[in-house]
Scaffold this motif. Structure first.
Motif, PDB file in Angstrom:
ATOM      1  N   MET A 190     -11.641  -7.108  -3.605  1.00 61.57           N
ATOM      2  CA  MET A 190     -11.077  -7.534  -2.321  1.00 61.57           C
ATOM      3  C   MET A 190     -10.600  -8.983  -2.371  1.00 61.57           C
ATOM      4  O   MET A 190     -10.213  -9.540  -1.343  1.00 61.57           O
ATOM      5  N   ASN A 200      -5.595  -5.203  -3.892  1.00 57.55           N
ATOM      6  CA  ASN A 200      -6.398  -4.102  -3.354  1.00 57.55           C
ATOM      7  C   ASN A 200      -5.468  -2.994  -2.845  1.00 57.55           C
ATOM      8  O   ASN A 200      -5.675  -1.806  -3.132  1.00 57.55           O
ATOM      9  N   ARG A 222     -13.637   2.692   4.196  1.00 62.70           N
ATOM     10  CA  ARG A 222     -14.746   1.736   4.261  1.00 62.70           C
ATOM     11  C   ARG A 222     -16.040   2.520   4.042  1.00 62.70           C
ATOM     12  O   ARG A 222     -16.092   3.730   4.277  1.00 62.70           O
ATOM     13  N   GLU A 233     -12.888   9.857  13.791  1.00 61.81           N
ATOM     14  CA  GLU A 233     -11.783   9.040  13.289  1.00 61.81           C
ATOM     15  C   GLU A 233     -10.844   8.671  14.419  1.00 61.81           C
ATOM     16  O   GLU A 233     -10.317   9.557  15.104  1.00 61.81           O
ATOM     17  N   LEU A 245     -13.497  -1.339  -4.996  1.00 59.84           N
ATOM     18  CA  LEU A 245     -12.198  -1.957  -5.238  1.00 59.84           C
ATOM     19  C   LEU A 245     -12.279  -3.463  -4.951  1.00 59.84           C
ATOM     20  O   LEU A 245     -12.884  -3.861  -3.957  1.00 59.84           O
ATOM     21  N   GLY A 278     -13.885   2.450  -2.111  1.00 60.78           N
ATOM     22  CA  GLY A 278     -14.019   1.598  -0.932  1.00 60.78           C
ATOM     23  C   GLY A 278     -14.113   0.149  -1.362  1.00 60.78           C
ATOM     24  O   GLY A 278     -14.074  -0.154  -2.565  1.00 60.78           O
ATOM     25  N   PRO A 279     -14.235  -0.757  -0.390  1.00 65.22           N
ATOM     26  CA  PRO A 279     -14.225  -2.184  -0.720  1.00 65.22           C
ATOM     27  C   PRO A 279     -15.428  -2.635  -1.537  1.00 65.22           C
ATOM     28  O   PRO A 279     -16.520  -2.065  -1.430  1.00 65.22           O
ATOM     29  N   GLY A 336      -6.902   7.260  11.516  1.00 65.83           N
ATOM     30  CA  GLY A 336      -7.064   7.631  10.114  1.00 65.83           C
ATOM     31  C   GLY A 336      -5.817   7.321   9.316  1.00 65.83           C
ATOM     32  O   GLY A 336      -5.094   8.216   8.858  1.00 65.83           O
ATOM     33  N   LEU A 337      -5.556   6.024   9.132  1.00 62.30           N
ATOM     34  CA  LEU A 337      -4.344   5.628   8.407  1.00 62.30           C
ATOM     35  C   LEU A 337      -4.372   6.091   6.954  1.00 62.30           C
ATOM     36  O   LEU A 337      -3.318   6.283   6.347  1.00 62.30           O
ATOM     37  N   THR A 338      -5.559   6.305   6.405  1.00 65.19           N
ATOM     38  CA  THR A 338      -5.614   6.775   5.017  1.00 65.19           C
ATOM     39  C   THR A 338      -4.953   8.151   4.895  1.00 65.19           C
ATOM     40  O   THR A 338      -4.310   8.443   3.880  1.00 65.19           O
ATOM     41  N   VAL A 354     -10.256   7.274   0.059  1.00 68.61           N
ATOM     42  CA  VAL A 354     -10.426   5.816   0.135  1.00 68.61           C
ATOM     43  C   VAL A 354     -10.842   5.488   1.567  1.00 68.61           C
ATOM     44  O   VAL A 354     -10.160   5.886   2.507  1.00 68.61           O
ATOM     45  N   LYS A 407     -17.296   8.089   7.759  1.00 64.35           N
ATOM     46  CA  LYS A 407     -16.167   8.470   6.905  1.00 64.35           C
ATOM     47  C   LYS A 407     -16.458   9.734   6.095  1.00 64.35           C
ATOM     48  O   LYS A 407     -15.576  10.262   5.413  1.00 64.35           O
ATOM     49  N   VAL A 464      -5.067   0.931  -4.071  1.00 60.49           N
ATOM     50  CA  VAL A 464      -5.152   2.091  -3.164  1.00 60.49           C
ATOM     51  C   VAL A 464      -3.884   2.940  -3.313  1.00 60.49           C
ATOM     52  O   VAL A 464      -3.952   4.167  -3.441  1.00 60.49           O
ATOM     53  N   GLU A 521      -1.257   7.512   5.007  1.00 62.03           N
ATOM     54  CA  GLU A 521      -0.819   6.974   3.711  1.00 62.03           C
ATOM     55  C   GLU A 521      -0.645   8.088   2.684  1.00 62.03           C
ATOM     56  O   GLU A 521       0.331   8.125   1.931  1.00 62.03           O
ATOM     57  N   LYS A 575       0.806  -1.212   0.000  1.00 60.70           N
ATOM     58  CA  LYS A 575       0.000   0.000   0.000  1.00 60.70           C
ATOM     59  C   LYS A 575       0.841   1.264   0.000  1.00 60.70           C
ATOM     60  O   LYS A 575       0.362   2.344  -0.354  1.00 60.70           O
TER      61      LYS A 575
HETATM   62  N1  UDP Z   1      -8.594   0.355   2.832  1.00 57.25           N
HETATM   63  C1  UDP Z   1      -8.228  -0.530   1.840  1.00 57.25           C
HETATM   64  N2  UDP Z   1      -9.110  -0.796   0.823  1.00 57.25           N
HETATM   65  C2  UDP Z   1     -10.330  -0.220   0.770  1.00 57.25           C
HETATM   66  C3  UDP Z   1     -10.710   0.693   1.798  1.00 57.25           C
HETATM   67  C4  UDP Z   1      -9.817   0.952   2.823  1.00 57.25           C
HETATM   68  O1  UDP Z   1      -7.122  -1.058   1.850  1.00 57.25           O
HETATM   69  O2  UDP Z   1     -11.076  -0.514  -0.166  1.00 57.25           O
HETATM   70  C5  UDP Z   1      -7.597   0.615   3.893  1.00 57.25           C
HETATM   71  C6  UDP Z   1      -7.030   2.004   3.911  1.00 57.25           C
HETATM   72  O3  UDP Z   1      -6.048   2.195   2.908  1.00 57.25           O
HETATM   73  C7  UDP Z   1      -6.453   2.043   5.340  1.00 57.25           C
HETATM   74  C8  UDP Z   1      -7.420   1.161   6.111  1.00 57.25           C
HETATM   75  O4  UDP Z   1      -8.152   0.400   5.148  1.00 57.25           O
HETATM   76  O5  UDP Z   1      -5.166   1.466   5.380  1.00 57.25           O
HETATM   77  C9  UDP Z   1      -8.396   1.963   6.938  1.00 57.25           C
HETATM   78  O6  UDP Z   1      -7.749   2.474   8.056  1.00 57.25           O
HETATM   79  P1  UDP Z   1      -8.232   3.830   8.730  1.00 57.25           P
HETATM   80  O7  UDP Z   1      -7.393   4.016   9.952  1.00 57.25           O
HETATM   81  O8  UDP Z   1      -8.191   4.954   7.736  1.00 57.25           O
HETATM   82  O9  UDP Z   1      -9.776   3.613   9.079  1.00 57.25           O
HETATM   83  P2  UDP Z   1     -10.606   2.385   9.710  1.00 57.25           P
HETATM   84  O10 UDP Z   1     -11.166   1.629   8.538  1.00 57.25           O
HETATM   85  O11 UDP Z   1      -9.650   1.580  10.548  1.00 57.25           O
HETATM   86  O12 UDP Z   1     -11.696   3.072  10.478  1.00 57.25           O
END
Ligand code: UDP
Length: 491
Positions: free
Chosen positions: A367, A373, A283, A394, A365, A326-327, A397-399, A281, A288, A377, A402, A218
């Protein structure tokens, strides 16, 4: 009941250090390890959680464990399980209560079950535990087991809580009351942000931020041709050239005006590599903030700028597109909340003006392969001129992390986890009200007006992520925290 998890070969510190920009962080980790290594001789650090796959904790543990091992801290990862079917629903309820939601009355009736399973797990685990070992227990599921072991053997024990809410209500109070006797025996607790430490634990809490792995699919750099291959193989972009690799088995699907799905190149190519593309990006979760972001973008496309925009600013705005990704729905079939959020977003999309609709892409996206996936991203975030995370709430907020690591200016909301990462006017912008489309439109407009400033913000964001939110800093903090606990033991 207790399974050890094998960890596949991963990048070594030398691998990371071949990247010049990672070298300072790797060196700092090595220095810290040199300083404290002797305290860990003859001990195994046990990381314990409740799942080997799925969720942020399971995603982060392999890198953490493998780097700790490499710097000389013997570390194992164990996963708990039980045949008592009511146990994990109970811990899920506790999890939700810690997030402020659910019926607090149900957990009290199940104290007995939690105590029984915790004792059973401790019985199973005890024989593995050496006299000098250290326990690091993640989240509420194995918390009780760790408490029993601590009381029986005196093992140094840390509880790592990945859950957080920055306010109290009846639900959080009930959950913390339930957990309190189980937390009491621990030497130390660890939280992701100061805001999440409940008052009663303030004197025993350390903060360790979540972190990302810069060489994971990623986040790793993508050479230009690799990036374009991903876009083409995932059917995000059409190409007139013969493809190097076959298309992915499952490709990206784009929501169409009639509610159906089609390849992302329909009704026309998105142009993610050519147009100013704004990307979020996440869920499919109400929290969100996808819906207000989409509405904000729609208003941006229509609004006038007092005093007139420069021709370049206007052109950038006209060409800009919004990607909400999203997924895939197939992966969220057992998640009715996500389905409902997606349906609401579909309706909102269908109500957009056709011209705006053309400039908004709601993407599913695939899965089936988590690696693919992640690569998609990665590619999308790298194509973005602005990475957005418009969360109403949040945890961290790893997004955003990233996007920062990829040197993108961030548009974030003021949610706690994002406030901790994104500095207003330094790494990007923060909207005060994630649910206010006008504020989002205004802020996007301002960002689109000044490409140089955005570039500087992206640069700052990358530096901040490199210093604070990469896994090396996380491992360093774990070594220091565990060392402090061991010191306390011998004092
Ligand atoms: N993510 C992903 N594919 C998707 C949607 C989200 O890989 O279709 C990842 C996104 O890149 C991030 C993680 O899921 O690494 C979500 O972490 P975040 O801390 O932003 O939020 P959380 O989903 O844990 O609330």
């Amino acid at each position: 009941m207790i399974d050890l998890v094998d960890i596949d070969a991963r990048p070594t510190l030398d691998d990371y250090a071949t990247y010049l920009h990672l070298r300072p962080a790797v060196e700092q980790l090595r220095e810290t390890a040199d300083q404290y290594r002797s305290a860990f001789e003859g001990r195994t650090v046990w990381m314990v959680n409740s799942t080997a796959e799925g969720g942020g904790v399971a995603e982060m543990l392999p890198t953490l464990v493998s780097l700790l091992r490499e710097v000389g801290v013997a570390t194992e990862w164990a996963v708990i399980g039980t045949e008592r079917e009511a146990f994990f629903p109970l811990t899920k309820t506790i999890h939700n209560l810690l997030h402020g939601a659910g019926d607090p009355s149900v957990i009290d009736e199940q104290e007995g079950l939690y105590a029984t399973v915790s004792r059973e797990l401790a019985d199973a685990f005890e024989e593995r535990l050496g006299p000098d070992d250290v326990l690091v227990v993640h989240d509420p599921q194995p918390l009780g087991m760790g408490a029993v072991l601590k009381e029986r053997t005196g093992v140094p024990a840390v509880w790592r809580c990945h859950i957080g809410l920055d306010y109290d209500n009846a639900q959080t109070k009930a959950a913390w009351d339930f957990l309190q006797p189980w937390i009491a025996p621990y030497d130390q607790t660890v939280f992701s942000l100061p805001n999440y430490v409940p008052d009663r634990l303030k004197d025993r809490a350390t903060i360790i931020n979540p972190a990302i792995d810069p060489l994971s699919p990623k986040n790793r750099d993508l050479a230009l041709q690799e990036l374009t291959s991903i876009l083409v193989d995932a059917a995000l972009t059409a190409s007139i050239h013969p493809p190097l690799t076959p298309p992915y088995e499952a490709v990206v699907k784009r929501l169409q005006a009639n509610g159906d799905f089609a390849p992302a190149t329909q009704p026309e190519d998105l142009g993610v590599m050519f147009r100013p593309t704004i990307v979020q990006v996440s869920r499919w979760d109400e929290l969100k903030g996808f819906a207000p972001l989409m509405e904000g973008f729609a208003r941006l496309k229509k609004r006038r700028w007092n005093g007139g925009r420069s021709p370049l600013h206007q052109r950038r705005l006209d060409l800009s597109r919004l990607v909400l990704a999203g997924p895939d729905p197939a992966s969220i079939q057992d998640d009715p909340e996500a389905q409902a959020v997606f349906e609401d977003l579909t309706r909102a999309y269908q109500q957009l003006h056709p011209q705006v609709q053309r400039d908004v892409a709601v993407l599913m996206l695939p899965m089936d392969s988590l690696e693919k996936n992640a690569l998609i991203v990665n590619a999308l975030q790298r194509c973005a001129i602005i990475v957005v995370q418009n969360s109403l709430q949040e945890g961290f907020g790893l997004t955003a992390t990233e996007g920062m690591w990829k040197g993108r200016p961030i548009l974030a909301s003021d949610a706690v986890g994002l406030r901790a990462q994104v500095r207003e006017g330094t790494d990007g912008r923060r909207v005060r009200e994630a649910e206010d489309p006008d504020e989002i439109a205004q802020t996007l407009d301002e960002m689109l007006s000044d490409a140089e400033l955005c570039e500087a913000w992206g640069h700052n964001a990358r530096n901040r992520a490199a210093e604070r939110f990469l896994v090396f800093e996380q491992v360093r903090q774990w070594i220091q925290t565990l060392y402090a606990v061991l010191e306390q033991e011998t004092a």
